[in-house]
Design an enzyme around this catalytic site. Structure first.
Site, short mmCIF file in Angstrom:
data_model
loop_
_atom_site.label_atom_id
_atom_site.label_comp_id
_atom_site.label_asym_id
_atom_site.label_seq_id
_atom_site.Cartn_x
_atom_site.Cartn_y
_atom_site.Cartn_z
CG ASP A 73 16.38 46.80 8.54
OD1 ASP A 73 17.43 46.37 9.06
OD2 ASP A 73 15.24 46.47 8.93
NE ARG A 132 10.95 62.31 28.82
CZ ARG A 132 10.80 63.63 28.60
NH1 ARG A 132 11.14 64.15 27.44
NH2 ARG A 132 10.32 64.40 29.54
CE1 TYR A 172 11.33 41.97 12.28
CE2 TYR A 172 10.48 44.19 12.48
CZ TYR A 172 10.75 42.95 13.03
OH TYR A 172 10.41 42.71 14.32
CE LYS A 213 15.97 41.20 15.98
NZ LYS A 213 15.33 41.74 14.79
C1 LIG Z 1 14.30 42.67 14.55
C2 LIG Z 1 14.29 43.51 13.33
C3 LIG Z 1 13.75 44.80 13.34
C4 LIG Z 1 13.07 45.39 14.58
O1 LIG Z 1 13.96 45.57 15.63
P1 LIG Z 1 13.57 45.36 17.19
O2 LIG Z 1 14.88 45.54 17.87
O3 LIG Z 1 12.97 44.00 17.34
O4 LIG Z 1 12.58 46.42 17.54
C5 LIG Z 1 13.80 45.53 12.17
N1 LIG Z 1 14.36 45.03 11.05
C6 LIG Z 1 14.90 43.80 11.01
C7 LIG Z 1 15.50 43.29 9.75
C8 LIG Z 1 14.88 43.00 12.14
O5 LIG Z 1 15.38 41.76 12.09
#
Ligand SMILES: *Cc1c(COP(=O)(O)O)cnc(C)c1O
Length: 383
Positions: A175, A50, A102, A200
């Site tokens: 982000d 963990r 998001y 992604k």
């Molecule tokens: C998918 C996404 C997230 C969240 O990520 P997860 O891996 O689904 O938890 C945050 N910001 C953006 C721009 C995203 O496309």
């Protein structure tokens, strides 16, 4: 190693060779617990999974290298990483974020703001004066931005946002899920923390949930984020860490291919009779094109949106008339996806009803254009 281009280093996972076997791929360590030696000392860095796993080490090293940061931490999902960042905000402090962003991250911000007396202000992503007005010097702890912003792909000037955040005594966290380090290294523009939903583009195959944070410096906040990961247990599985590193090795070629196809598709449909507007940072007509040219160095990414001439029903119909584009959410995989974003976000969504979000994969771009042409042609939405 430092003389080589990043693309070279990432392809070899920072010239990884397994010390024990010479294997060119790292081994997966599934153990949750680790035995101590004769002096009752830990053999590696961990005693219990963990708090981390040896399978993370190379993954986090490659990620820190990609973004030019001091260190990286991987998480069980993007949202787990986002939650860890906001765990560092104290009661009575304040967060600023874009009004359209998001949606999952915004839902989370609203929740912690309500539950913990943390201030929360939103700003219009295309207006930095609005950001200036939103920060509260001495009170704002985190300015969170996303660029390009989901799903309008508004481009935010990272360097300018960093200056505003820092002048208020806050950190800037970015982000960069869509603008991967192939094209934007947010830390180079003054950001303090960069976030990726590694689900992604980083992984790229729609088969791993993961999040990644990279920090410009090792400070108290970074230590606290690491503490949160350990104690909330938002750790990545070792198999997922291994898969993610395998995916990252091909990040550059996948991202460049998707970017080239996305630009071609954006240009092809820009003046299409069934389409009101194409939103893509690579188009001269786009709000943030000039900033994007400065900030996105190797392509404008594989994400674009169509505002179709029609209503929500017609837009949804188009999303189910494509044969090649899969009607699914998410982005950044090798397969192209199409979604009606307002449906996915639900009744509180600020996303226009006629917006279709496209994630361009690595298929042949003429096939993708043809598929969209036939779907739009079926509906005559422009009539
Ligand atoms: C998918 C996404 C997230 C969240 O990520 P997860 O891996 O689904 O938890 C945050 N910001 C953006 C721009 C995203 O496309």
């Amino acid at each position: 190693m430092s003389n080589y281009k990043i693309e070279t280093l990432v392809a070899q996972a920072c010239h990884y060779i397994d010390a024990a076997t010479g294997g060119v791929n790292l081994p997966i360590q599934p153990s949750t617990t680790f035995a101590r030696d004769a002096d009752y000392q830990l053999v590696g860095n961990q005693g219990y999974s963990r708090s981390g796993n040896p399978t993370y080490d190379q993954l986090e090293k490659v990620s820190a290298m990609l973004d030019g940061g001091a260190a990286a931490l991987c998480f069980a999902s993007g949202m787990a990483a986002i939650a860890a960042v906001f765990e560092t905000v104290n009661i009575n402090e304040h967060i600023v974020a874009p009004r359209v962003m998001y949606h999952g991250a915004q839902d989370w911000l609203r929740r912690i703001s309500e539950k913990r007396a943390i201030g929360l202000s939103f700003f219009e992503a295309d207006d930095l004066d609005d950001l200036k007005n939103a920060v509260q010097p001495g009170k704002t702890s985190v300015v969170w931005i996303e660029t390009p912003v989901n799903p309008t792909w508004t481009v935010i000037d990272i360097a300018a946002a960093a200056e505003i955040a820092h002048s208020a005594g806050a950190i800037l966290a970015v982000d960069c899920t869509v603008a991967t380090p192939v094209t934007t290294r947010a830390l180079d523009f003054g950001a303090d923390i960069v976030f990726h939903s590694a689900t992604k583009y980083m992984n790229g195959h729609s088969d791993v949930l993961a999040g990644m944070l990279v920090t410009a410096k090792l400070d108290d906040r970074w230590e606290e984020i690491n503490f949160v990961r350990t104690h909330a247990g938002s750790v990545l599985g070792s198999f997922e860490a291994w898969l993610l590193l395998r995916g990252m090795r091909t990040l550059f070629i996948r991202y460049e291919k998707a970017s080239n196809s996305a630009l071609k598709i954006a240009r092809h449909f820009e003046n299409h009779p069934a389409i009101e507007k194409v939103l893509y940072p690579g188009l001269e007509s786009h709000q943030g094109h000039d900033i994007a040219k400065r900030q996105m160095q190797n392509g404008f990414g594989g994400m674009l949106s169509f505002l179709v001439k029609g209503d929500a029903d017609q837009a949804r119909q188009i999303a189910s008339l494509t044969h090649l584009f899969l009607p699914a959410t998410s982005l950044g995989g090798v397969e192209s996806l199409i979604e009606h974003r307002a449906t996915i976000e639900g009744p509180h969504s600020l996303v226009p009803d006629n917006l279709l979000r496209l994630s361009i994969g690595i298929e042949n771009s003429d096939d993708l254009v043809g598929d969209l042409e036939q779907a739009l042609g079926c509906l005559h939405v422009g009539d």
